[in-house]
Structure formats: C-alpha cells, structure tokens
Design an enzyme around this catalytic site. Structure first.
Site, mmCIF file in Angstrom:
data_model
loop_
_atom_site.group_PDB
_atom_site.id
_atom_site.type_symbol
_atom_site.label_atom_id
_atom_site.label_comp_id
_atom_site.label_asym_id
_atom_site.label_seq_id
_atom_site.Cartn_x
_atom_site.Cartn_y
_atom_site.Cartn_z
ATOM 1 N N ASP A 45 50.336 68.521 -27.185
ATOM 2 C CA ASP A 45 49.932 68.907 -25.824
ATOM 3 C C ASP A 45 50.523 67.953 -24.794
ATOM 4 O O ASP A 45 49.840 67.518 -23.879
ATOM 5 C CB ASP A 45 48.403 68.955 -25.729
ATOM 6 C CG ASP A 45 47.916 69.740 -24.504
ATOM 7 O OD1 ASP A 45 48.715 70.527 -23.952
ATOM 8 O OD2 ASP A 45 46.766 69.561 -24.098
ATOM 9 N N GLY A 79 35.681 68.230 -20.718
ATOM 10 C CA GLY A 79 34.678 67.387 -20.092
ATOM 11 C C GLY A 79 35.264 66.569 -18.958
ATOM 12 O O GLY A 79 36.445 66.672 -18.643
#
Ligand SMILES: *[C@@H]1O[C@H](CO)[C@@H](O)[C@H](O)[C@H]1NC(C)=O
Ligand SMILES: *[C@@H]1O[C@H](CO)[C@@H](O)[C@H](O)[C@H]1NC(C)=O
Ligand SMILES: *[C@@H]1O[C@H](CO)[C@@H](O)[C@H](O)[C@H]1NC(C)=O
Ligand SMILES: *[C@@H]1O[C@H](CO)[C@@H](O)[C@H](O)[C@H]1NC(C)=O
Ligand SMILES: *[C@@H]1O[C@H](CO)[C@@H](O)[C@H](O)[C@H]1NC(C)=O
Ligand SMILES: *[C@@H]1O[C@H](CO)[C@@H](O)[C@H](O)[C@H]1NC(C)=O
Ligand SMILES: *[C@@H]1O[C@H](CO)[C@@H](O)[C@H](O)[C@H]1NC(C)=O
Length: 665
Positions: free
Chosen positions: A475, A362
């Site tokens: 990550d 997003g």
C-alpha cells in the site's frame, strides 16, 4: 498521517440465466450481500445506527434521488454514521419506476440483513449501505455455480466473437464517453437471425479508469462463465454487465452495432481471420486460466491461512512480541508496551485538538510523553473488522525492522477494545500534504524532492532485499510516506504488508487491499502480488512527485485518462518536459529530471517482469551515465481507446487495438 484507505475490491456475483430468468420475477432481488456477524458487526434495533440507517434509506428513496438515478449520502456521527448509495439502471427514465425499485430494495435489505454493511441488487436498481465510507470496504469475490439447466448456444466460437465485440464497445462507451453517464446498452445481430443484447453500467462514483478496469474484470468473468450460454449477468459493487438473446432493456437507450466482417475487402477478411484466431486463442487461454484459478483458489486460500498462522507463531517466540489466541500480549523485548492511561494523558484523552488525521482504520493523534518526547498515536477503530489483524501485523512486523527510511514503532497498547500503536512523531506530516499543496510545493526544490525519492527507494529496498525478512508493503502511496523535521522520507503503515519466505517470489490473495491508482494491474485484477507490485507503486509516486499531480483523479484534467497515460503520451511525443512541474524544472537540469521520469516509466510497465527491482532502481537513480532501456507501455494506458477515430472503426486492425486494451490482463 498514517492513513489507511484500502480501496474497495470488486464483489462479483455471477448469474447464468436463460430460461431461469423467467423464474426471477420482477419482485425478487437478483442477489444480495449480507456478510455474517463474524465478518462485520450486526447492529441493534433501536440503536442510533438503526435510526441513521432508516434516515439514509428514506433519503435514497426520495424522489430527488430517484430523478438523479444515482445517489450517495450519509447521516449521523461516528461511530454510528451510515453511508448509503443507490443506483437505477441507466435505461430507466421514469423516476417513479426508479423510486419504486429503490423503496422496495431498501425495505428488502433491511428485512433480510442486520449487518452493518450490506448490498442488494434488483433487476432495475441496486442499494447499498455501510458503517464506513465506501472506499474502505474490501469484499471477496463469488464465482458461478455450475448448473446443468442452462441452454448453450449452437455456435459458441462465433457467438463469443460477437459478444466480445459488443462488450468491448459498450465498456469503452460507458467508461470514456462522458455523455453516457457510465451506462451503455447495445445490440448486435449475429448469423442465424439472432441478436445479442448487452448492457454495462458503473456506479457514478467511479473514476473513468476505475470503471474501465471494473468492466474489464467483469468481462473476464462473463466470458469464463457464460460466453457459450444464452445469457449471463455479472453484478459487483461498482459495475454490472449483462447479456441475453432477448430484449431486456428499453430499446430507445440502446444502439445497434455491426460486426466489421461485412465491410472488409478480401485482404481485410484475411487479416480478420488471423485476428479471430488470435482472439480465440487468447480467450481460450483466459478461460483456461479462469478454470485453473477456480480450481486452485480453494487450496491456495487454505495455504495462505496456514502460512500466516505459522508465520505468526514463528515471530511470536517469547523473545519477541507474543499474542495468545485471545489477543493478550505476553512478553516482549523489542516493543515497549504502554498503558492506556499513560497514552490518554499524553494525548489529552484523545482530544480533537491533538488529532492529526483520520484513516480508514482509525484516527491518529499527537501526544507528548512525560519526558517531553513527541509521539503519534494510531487508535485503531473499534469497528474495523481488520483491526486486530492489522494490529498484529504491524506490531510483529515493525518490531523486526530498523531503518532510517522506515517509521519507527515506539510501542503499543492493547486494553479491552482499544488497540493503539505509538510511533515517532513526524513533524512534516505525509508526502501528499507536501507535494500536492501548491503553496508548500513552491517553496521546495529538486534537491529536496530527489532526497525524498531516494529515501523512499532506500526504505523499499530494505524491505525487499536487505532486511531479515522479505516484505511486500502493498500500500505504498504518498499518504504512507512521512517526513521528519529534516524532510527525511520514512515509509509507514505496515498493516497491509506481507512477509515472504526467502525463496517465495509471488503470492495470491482474494482479499485485494490497496489503493486504486497505486496498485499494479496484476494485483488489482488477479490479487497477485510480488516485489514488482511495490515497484509499480513506487513508479507512480515518483511520477507524482515530478509532475506535482495526483495519480487518482487526474483524468479530470482531460489531458489523458490517467497520470500514467499522460506520462506515456508526452514521453512518446518527445515532450517529456511538459510532464514536469515548473518548480522542479526551475531547480534542476532537464536531463536529470527526464532521466528520473524515464526510471518512473520503467517501474510502471504493464508486465511485472519488465519492471526493475529496487536494487536496480537505486543503481539507476545513483548513476548519471548508466544506459536505460526504452520503457514499454505502462498499465492502464487506455488512451488509445479514447483517441480512436470513429470513421476508422470498421478497420479490423483498429478493433484489435480496442480488443487488446480492454481485454482483461
Ligand atoms: C425501542 O424503543 C422503544 C421506545 O423508545 C421501547 O418502547 C422499546 O421497548 C424498544 N425496543 C427494544 C427492542 O429495545
Ligand atoms: C429536492 O430538490 C429540490 C431542489 O433541488 C429541493 O428544494 C427539495 O428540498 C428536495 N427535496 C427533498 C425531499 O430533498
Ligand atoms: C412512470 O411510471 C408510472 C408507474 O409505472 C406511470 O404511472 C407513469 O405514467 C409513468 N410516467 C411517465 C412520465 O411515463
Ligand atoms: C453446455 O456447455 C457446457 C460446457 O461446454 C457443458 O458442460 C454443458 O453440459 C452444456 N449443457 C448443455 C445443456 O448442453
Ligand atoms: C459519497 O458520500 C459520502 C458521504 O456523504 C462522501 O464522503 C463521499 O465523498 C461521496 N462520494 C462521492 C463520490 O460523491
Ligand atoms: C424508454 O425511454 C424513452 C426515452 O428515454 C422513454 O420516453 C420511454 O417511456 C421508455 N420506455 C419504457 C418502456 O420505459
Ligand atoms: C461503439 O459502437 C457505436 C455504434 O457502432 C459507435 O458509434 C461507437 O463509436 C463505438 N464506440 C467505441 C468506443 O468503439
């Protein structure tokens, strides 16, 4: 800013076919991937998504696309944008044949599947489409079904050696020989007047190391399922591997390999026997491991689910954030819940001028609260199937964490389909926008960089060892390190993070998420993660900061296939300073930056056990005198394969080098 680009993970489909091949007529697809509606939304007929999909499929089937053999395109606007990709097998030189296959595949996938994300494989081509840019889709692997019908080869041990030799050569050629366009086909005679025909191919959007690691995983799969059989094929999103005892491709695109035994002298044969024994040992180990993994997999996945659920329950006691099964928030003390309306006002109704960036999950917007405080709002994509999980993860996790090197979550909002996360605003954006921008970079000095490196290390140390929970970020990369007005580094994006119990040291997942170039090999290949996989990512970021070069895409500079391979090469040549960016060199004593590079190399060593923990890293960074061990070879340093001199290839010891490098870890 707050970007998520979990990279695609391989979707492997394994076929075992010999006699069964004949049953797969040219008309039938080899396989297709059509996830259920619970995984991905279905599109409506007559919707703009459907229109765009038709457009994309038309483009893929055009003669231009067929001539190229590989085509990647997109049509439409978010949220109805459609991405498409087609690939014809590398030996297909007739564009009409390619076009016909893609046309058929496109029609077939449209008829079979209504998912917003699907893929189909034919004998001669493959076609894929998705609602999101490809590198943000994660897939789950499929494994071979046992089937009694297959014919076994009569001399499996020798067969496997020849197959290994063939596939290692083809994989190296496809991944590293630029004229091959990521495709290689070849044949090798083996005793008994038989010939093994093999073929490998990667989609051309892969990087060279990405192709190589995909093929090396495919090789593990193919030896596990099929190395004693008369044929096998591995299909995945980004690479394919196949062998058979009959010619199944256009002979003119293939080359003949010769197994090196015949050319060896007596003492060489001796060595050869040793190597074969070694190879057999390693292979049987790999196969055994594969079988054990297959058996353990089901159970582990179930365990993982259960522990996740209990974890959520444990964390969602009424004192903290609580989410009912419907996803409604109940109460909180640590996180502020904001209304959607107030966020709309703060961000000027999510106006484009306030948009800071777009990630896989997003967009991120800048906002100003009525009290004048600046905020960053992450608006999770409505379509992202990971959205709600990620949302829970991040809220539950960050609410528990307070550290000056972690981005602070100020609040969240959940109304209808809208899922919003509100963070403190970081005026200097993300680290990648600083260190990879030559202009911004030239204005900084080593002191700043050193501060950033230490900040990331402290944030990670807190996650791993000092917070109430043991957290693996999974990550870490420059995009996920944000910088405030004083260039203080703060780690962000905990959507992928995992909480470990105190005595848990490693975990396994079949949904590998993360970013190529920063993922530790044991995680990328086997889904195994631990604090040491974060240490690996930290090492990559550190090396990127001192070199000013990106880990991914670095191969294009032709210095080496990857940043790590390059670092390793100059380190061994005693030219460490060649690696260091001039901006750093001008503002820093050479010994200090060499020490920093040394620490980076220790973090990216192939074996996780050799990598230091974050507390050791902090100690090493803080001391100038503490001795450092010599680093061992980093993961993904495939440069040896590249530098092989063809004239030495019949020497068994060189083949061993190829073998150990290509063999899946
Ligand atoms: C699709 O659109 C056409 C014309 O725009 C319309 O006649 C048809 O009823 C629609 N079909 C569906 C299933 O909505
Ligand atoms: C095919 O490519 C040529 C030249 O590259 C271009 O002029 C033509 O419009 C293309 N055709 C299609 C259908 O895209
Ligand atoms: C390509 O294949 C088509 C159909 O199989 C055939 O008609 C055509 O002659 C072939 N073209 C060339 C250049 O071989
Ligand atoms: C082929 O080998 C496998 C494993 O060694 C064995 O389970 C299977 O029964 C064999 N099949 C035939 C037809 O011999
Ligand atoms: C593939 O196409 C998409 C959309 O056109 C684009 O964003 C992406 O960069 C392309 N990838 C490659 C490797 O060309
Ligand atoms: C095989 O490839 C050659 C050249 O690459 C081509 O001329 C020939 O037509 C192909 N044969 C078939 C059967 O596709
Ligand atoms: C693969 O084999 C071919 C033919 O023997 C040879 O020319 C080539 O150099 C080999 N490639 C590698 C990477 O070993």
């Amino acid at each position: 800013m707050l970007k998520h680009t979990p990279s695609a993970v391989l979707l492997f489909i394994v076929f075992i076919f010999t006699s069964s091949l004949n049953r797969v007529s040219a008309e039938d697809p080899l396989d297709f991937y059509c996830p259920s509606s619970s995984e991905f939304p279905l599109y409506n007929l007559n919707s703009s998504f459907h229109d765009n999909l038709n457009l994309v499929m038309g483009l893929l089937s055009s003669i231009n696309a067929s001539t190229a053999g590989f085509y990647n395109t997109s049509r439409g606007q978010e949220p109805n944008k459609v991405y498409g990709q087609s690939l014809c097998r590398g030996d297909i030189t007739n564009s009409t044949v390619c076009k016909e296959c893609i046309e058929k595949a496109s029609q077939d996938i449209m008829n079979r599947c209504r998912s917003e994300n699907a893929m189909i494989w034919y004998n001669l081509c493959q076609v894929r489409y998705s609602f999101q840019s490809f590198d943000v889709v994660a897939y789950t692997g499929k494994y071979p079904k046992q089937n009694d019908e297959e014919k076994n080869v009569s001399d499996p041990i020798r067969f496997r050696e020849y197959l290994t030799f063939l596939m290692n050569n083809l994989s190296a050629e496809a991944a590293f020989n630029p004229v091959k366009n990521m495709f290689a086909a070849g044949e090798i005679d083996y005793p008994g007047k038989k010939t093994i025909y093999g073929l490998v191919q990667c989609t051309r959007d892969m990087s060279l190391p990405g192709c190589s690691s995909c093929l090396s995983s495919a090789f593990t799969e193919i030896t596990t399922c099929c190395s004693y059989r008369e044929g096998g094929i591995i299909l995945s999103r980004t690479c394919n591997m196949r062998f058979q005892l009959s010619q199944f491709f256009n002979a003119s695109s293939a080359y003949q390999l010769v197994y090196p035994t015949s050319t060896g002298r007596k003492w060489k044969s001796w060595m050869f026997v040793l190597i074969i024994c070694g190879s057999i040992f390693v292979l049987s180990f790999v196969i055994g491991l594969g079988i054990a993994c297959l058996r353990g997999r089901k159970k582990r996945d179930k365990d993982e689910e259960i522990s996740e659920r209990t974890l959520l329950q444990e964390l969602t006691t009424p004192k903290h954030v609580a989410l009912t099964q419907e996803g409604d928030l109940i109460s909180s003390e640590e996180v502020l819940f904001m209304t959607l309306a107030s966020i709309r006002v703060a961000t000027d109704d999510f106006s484009d001028t306030n948009k800071l960036g777009q990630g896989g999950f997003g967009a991120v917007y800048k906002g100003v609260l009525p009290d004048g405080n600046e905020i960053a709002v992450k608006r999770l994509s409505r379509k992202s199937w990971q959205g709600i999980e990620e949302f829970k993860n991040e809220v539950v996790l960050i609410a528990k964490l307070q550290h000056k090197n972690l981005v602070r979550l100020l609040g969240c909002a959940l109304e209808g389909e809208e899922k919003l996360l509100i963070y403190e605003f970081m005026s200097n954006k993300s680290l990648d926008q600083l260190i990879f921008d030559p202009e911004k970079r030239s204005k900084l000095d080593w002191k700043t960089y050193n501060g950033i490196i230490n900040g990331i290390a402290r944030g990670l140390l807190y996650l791993h060892e000092e917070s109430r929970l043991k957290i693996i970020h999974r990550d870490l990369k420059p995009n996920n390190v944000l910088l405030d007005h004083e260039l203080l580094a703060k780690i962000s994006d905990f959507g992928m993070a995992r909480i470990f119990s105190e005595n848990q040291n490693a975990a396994n997942t079949k949904r590998v998420v993360g970013t190529y170039g920063y993922m530790a090999p044991e995680y990328a290949m086997e889904g195994l993660f631990s604090v040491k996989s974060d240490v690996f990512s930290f090492g990559v970021v550190l090396l990127e900061i001192i070199s000013g070069k990106r880990s991914s895409g670095f191969y294009q500079t032709e210095l080496a296939p990857t940043l790590l391979a390059y670092a390793w090469r100059v380190w061994n040549e005693g030219k460490a300073l060649d690696f260091v960016d001039s901006v750093v060199l001008e503002t820093c004593p050479a010994s200090e930056v060499v020490r920093c590079m040394h620490i980076g190399l220790l973090c990216v060593q192939e074996n996780p056990e050799h990598r230091p923990t974050m507390s050791t890293v902090m100690l090493l960074l803080g001391s100038e005198s503490m001795g450092l061990p010599q680093p061992k070879q980093p993961a993904f340093a495939l440069s040896k394969v590249l530098h092989l001199d063809p004239s030495t290839k019949t020497n068994p010891s060189d083949n061993e080098i190829i073998f150990s490098d290509i063999l899946p870890r």
